[in-house]
Design a protein around this motif. Structure first.
Motif, short mmCIF file in Angstrom:
data_model
loop_
_atom_site.label_atom_id
_atom_site.label_comp_id
_atom_site.label_asym_id
_atom_site.label_seq_id
_atom_site.Cartn_x
_atom_site.Cartn_y
_atom_site.Cartn_z
N VAL A 10 0.85 -1.20 0.00
CA VAL A 10 0.00 0.00 0.00
C VAL A 10 0.89 1.25 0.00
N GLY A 11 1.64 1.40 -1.09
CA GLY A 11 2.50 2.58 -1.25
C GLY A 11 1.90 3.54 -2.25
N PHE A 12 2.75 4.24 -2.96
CA PHE A 12 2.28 5.24 -3.93
C PHE A 12 1.43 4.60 -5.03
N MET A 13 1.94 3.54 -5.65
CA MET A 13 1.22 2.93 -6.77
C MET A 13 0.00 2.14 -6.29
N GLY A 14 0.19 1.33 -5.24
CA GLY A 14 -0.93 0.55 -4.69
C GLY A 14 -2.03 1.48 -4.21
N ILE A 33 -2.62 -5.08 2.18
CA ILE A 33 -1.63 -5.89 2.90
C ILE A 33 -0.28 -5.21 2.70
N ASP A 34 0.45 -4.99 3.79
CA ASP A 34 1.76 -4.34 3.67
C ASP A 34 2.62 -4.80 4.84
N ILE A 35 3.94 -4.89 4.62
CA ILE A 35 4.80 -5.27 5.75
C ILE A 35 4.97 -4.11 6.73
N ASN A 36 4.60 -2.92 6.27
CA ASN A 36 4.79 -1.73 7.10
C ASN A 36 3.46 -1.30 7.72
N LEU A 69 -0.79 -6.81 -7.08
CA LEU A 69 0.55 -6.86 -6.49
C LEU A 69 1.25 -5.53 -6.78
N ALA A 70 1.55 -4.76 -5.72
CA ALA A 70 2.08 -3.40 -5.92
C ALA A 70 3.29 -3.12 -5.03
N THR A 71 4.11 -4.15 -4.85
CA THR A 71 5.34 -4.01 -4.05
C THR A 71 6.53 -3.88 -5.00
N PRO A 72 7.74 -3.55 -4.50
CA PRO A 72 8.92 -3.54 -5.38
C PRO A 72 9.13 -4.93 -6.02
N ASP A 95 -0.51 -7.44 -11.50
CA ASP A 95 0.54 -6.66 -10.83
C ASP A 95 0.72 -5.35 -11.59
N LEU A 96 1.53 -4.45 -11.01
CA LEU A 96 1.85 -3.22 -11.73
C LEU A 96 3.34 -2.96 -11.70
N GLY A 97 4.11 -4.03 -11.61
CA GLY A 97 5.57 -3.91 -11.53
C GLY A 97 6.20 -3.39 -12.83
N SER A 98 7.34 -2.72 -12.68
CA SER A 98 8.00 -2.09 -13.83
C SER A 98 8.79 -3.07 -14.68
N VAL A 99 8.98 -4.30 -14.22
CA VAL A 99 9.70 -5.31 -15.01
C VAL A 99 8.75 -6.48 -15.24
N ILE A 121 1.98 2.78 -17.39
CA ILE A 121 3.07 3.72 -17.67
C ILE A 121 2.66 5.07 -17.09
N ALA A 122 2.68 5.11 -15.78
CA ALA A 122 2.25 6.30 -15.04
C ALA A 122 2.99 6.27 -13.73
N GLY A 123 3.40 7.39 -13.26
CA GLY A 123 4.08 7.40 -11.97
C GLY A 123 4.80 8.71 -11.75
N THR A 124 5.51 8.77 -10.65
CA THR A 124 6.34 9.94 -10.37
C THR A 124 7.54 9.44 -9.58
N GLU A 125 8.38 10.40 -9.16
CA GLU A 125 9.54 10.04 -8.34
C GLU A 125 9.13 9.87 -6.88
N LYS A 126 7.86 10.17 -6.58
CA LYS A 126 7.41 10.12 -5.18
C LYS A 126 7.06 8.69 -4.79
N SER A 127 7.18 8.39 -3.51
CA SER A 127 6.72 7.08 -3.05
C SER A 127 5.88 7.28 -1.79
N GLY A 128 5.26 6.19 -1.32
CA GLY A 128 4.45 6.27 -0.11
C GLY A 128 2.99 6.58 -0.41
N VAL A 129 2.11 5.97 0.41
CA VAL A 129 0.67 6.09 0.18
C VAL A 129 0.17 7.54 0.28
N ILE A 229 15.16 1.57 -3.32
CA ILE A 229 14.86 0.12 -3.27
C ILE A 229 14.13 -0.30 -4.55
N MET A 230 13.13 0.52 -4.92
CA MET A 230 12.38 0.21 -6.14
C MET A 230 13.32 0.15 -7.34
N TRP A 231 14.24 1.12 -7.45
CA TRP A 231 15.13 1.16 -8.62
C TRP A 231 16.24 0.12 -8.55
P1 NAI Z 1 6.32 2.51 -2.67
O1 NAI Z 1 7.64 2.43 -1.98
O2 NAI Z 1 5.57 3.80 -2.61
O3 NAI Z 1 5.36 1.36 -2.12
C1 NAI Z 1 5.74 0.03 -1.97
C2 NAI Z 1 4.98 -0.54 -0.77
O4 NAI Z 1 5.22 -1.96 -0.72
C3 NAI Z 1 5.44 0.03 0.57
O5 NAI Z 1 4.33 0.45 1.33
C4 NAI Z 1 6.16 -1.15 1.24
O6 NAI Z 1 6.07 -1.14 2.66
C5 NAI Z 1 5.43 -2.33 0.63
N1 NAI Z 1 6.19 -3.58 0.67
C6 NAI Z 1 7.51 -3.76 0.39
N2 NAI Z 1 7.83 -5.07 0.48
C7 NAI Z 1 6.68 -5.72 0.81
C8 NAI Z 1 6.36 -7.09 1.05
N3 NAI Z 1 7.27 -8.05 0.95
N4 NAI Z 1 5.07 -7.40 1.36
C9 NAI Z 1 4.11 -6.44 1.47
N5 NAI Z 1 4.37 -5.12 1.27
C10 NAI Z 1 5.63 -4.77 0.94
O7 NAI Z 1 6.63 2.07 -4.19
P2 NAI Z 1 5.75 2.35 -5.49
O8 NAI Z 1 6.26 3.55 -6.19
O9 NAI Z 1 4.32 2.29 -5.11
O10 NAI Z 1 6.13 1.10 -6.41
C11 NAI Z 1 5.45 -0.14 -6.29
C12 NAI Z 1 5.56 -0.93 -7.59
O11 NAI Z 1 5.06 -0.15 -8.68
C13 NAI Z 1 6.98 -1.34 -7.98
O12 NAI Z 1 6.97 -2.69 -8.42
C14 NAI Z 1 7.31 -0.43 -9.14
O13 NAI Z 1 8.20 -1.05 -10.06
C15 NAI Z 1 5.94 -0.20 -9.78
N6 NAI Z 1 5.80 1.04 -10.53
C16 NAI Z 1 6.16 2.22 -9.96
C17 NAI Z 1 5.99 3.41 -10.65
C18 NAI Z 1 6.36 4.72 -10.03
O14 NAI Z 1 6.46 5.73 -10.74
N7 NAI Z 1 6.59 4.79 -8.73
C19 NAI Z 1 5.41 3.43 -12.01
C20 NAI Z 1 5.01 2.13 -12.50
C21 NAI Z 1 5.22 0.99 -11.78
#
Ligand code: NAI
Length: 283
Positions: A10-14, A33-36, A69-72, A95-99, A121-129, A229-231
């Motif tokens: 449950v971060g930025f993308m989730g 669901i999140d580990i944090n 699935l929205a984790t790294p 999922d919405l993973g970048s790979v 194909i949407a996002g920013t440099e920001k992270s966190g819900v 971590i994501m990168w």
């Molecule tokens: P984020 O850091 O904002 O959120 C990730 C969340 O996953 C965090 O809340 C973290 O606590 C949680 N997490 C980490 N490991 C976990 C685990 N084992 N089990 C449960 N929760 C866990 O990162 P963001 O930006 O939301 O990226 C998530 C995914 O989205 C990545 O796979 C990334 O490749 C993909 N993505 C990101 C984009 C972006 O611009 N940020 C764009 C397109 C895809």
């Protein structure tokens, strides 16, 4: 169409996905669901999810019809392993993973034909819900990477779901996806991180170069503020394509260096003009 959504990560993308999803499917209940635990509390407080847990097996009681699935990407394998041990045969999983590439086939091994790989194909440099944006996917491309094993029904449902969130859906082979985004997304991020490193190395005791950022420097390096971590996970999961793209970039930079060194006005102008013309074709 969907009654219960579970977002893992449950971060930025989730968070953005949950908000966008709720707008399209207002009667849907959302479990995060999140580990944090902090991310879960914050997401509930912001109305992004209805309830949350740090325990994956809470999914069993919830019986989601869709799991996102929205984790790294480095966490995908262990999460898929855990999901495969739960009885989720009635859930669609995406999922919405970048790979994609190898990861898609690995996820299929664990999750079966109801898994559909995706990458908005949407996002920013920001992270966190706290940075979640409900309009993130509107008008943006979303690449789906079905394989021969993917259930056509599951693919259709995932496609329609993204369309209802306002995304423009396109299908692509998982390995082609990694070649394409290794070049147009992962390489620019690698270059931005490396550029900051170079400026750090060029700084001296007598002058801190970061005190003088121009507009170009700020524009160019915005993405170096992305989550490490994501990168890290993206670079390692798409290692082969990223390395090839870095080599192509090194060659282009070397050519530019030679043209500057030789002082050949015409050739240097041609190089820059050709790059400018290519750039102007992007809207
Ligand atoms: P984020 O850091 O904002 O959120 C990730 C969340 O996953 C965090 O809340 C973290 O606590 C949680 N997490 C980490 N490991 C976990 C685990 N084992 N089990 C449960 N929760 C866990 O990162 P963001 O930006 O939301 O990226 C998530 C995914 O989205 C990545 O796979 C990334 O490749 C993909 N993505 C990101 C984009 C972006 O611009 N940020 C764009 C397109 C895809």
């Amino acid at each position: 169409m969907f009654k219960r959504l579970c977002v893992i990560g449950v971060g930025f993308m989730g968070g953005s996905f949950a908000l966008a999803f709720r707008e399209s499917f207002p009667n849907c209940e959302i479990l995060g669901i999140d580990i944090n635990p902090y991310a879960i509390d914050k997401a509930i407080q912001l109305g992004v999810i209805d309830k949350g847990s740090v325990q994956m097996n809470n999914l069993l009681l919830f019986k989601p019809d869709l799991i996102m699935l929205a984790t790294p990407v480095g966490t995908f394998e262990s999460i898929a392993k855990e999901l495969s041990s739960l009885d989720l045969k009635d859930s669609l999983i995406t999922d919405l993973g970048s790979v994609k590439g190898r990861l898609v086939y690995m996820l299929e091994e664990y999750l079966g034909e109801n898994f559909v790989g995706g990458h908005p194909i949407a996002g920013t440099e920001k992270s966190g819900v706290e940075n979640s944006n409900k309009d993130l996917f509107k008008g943006k491309r979303c690449i789906l990477t079905p394989t021969q094993r993917t259930s056509p029904k599951a693919l259709e449902k995932i496609k329609n779901m993204w369309v209802s969130l306002g995304a423009l859906v396109e299908e692509m082979d998982p390995f082609l996806h990694d070649y394409v985004f290794g070049a147009v997304s992962h390489l620019p991020h690698a270059v931005a991180f490396a550029l900051i490193d170079a400026i750090k190395n060029l700084s001296k005791d007598s002058v801190d170069l970061f005190k003088y950022p121009g507009g170009g420097f700020k524009d160019f390096t915005r993405i170096a503020g992305s989550d490490p971590i994501m990168w890290r996970d993206i670079f390692l999961e798409n290692r082969e394509n990223v390395l090839k793209a870095i080599e192509a970039f090194e060659m282009s930079l070397k050519n530019l260096k030679e043209l500057i060194k030789s002082g050949n006005l015409q050739e240097l102008t041609d190089y820059l003009l050709s790059a400018k013309n290519c750039r102007e074709k992007i809207n």
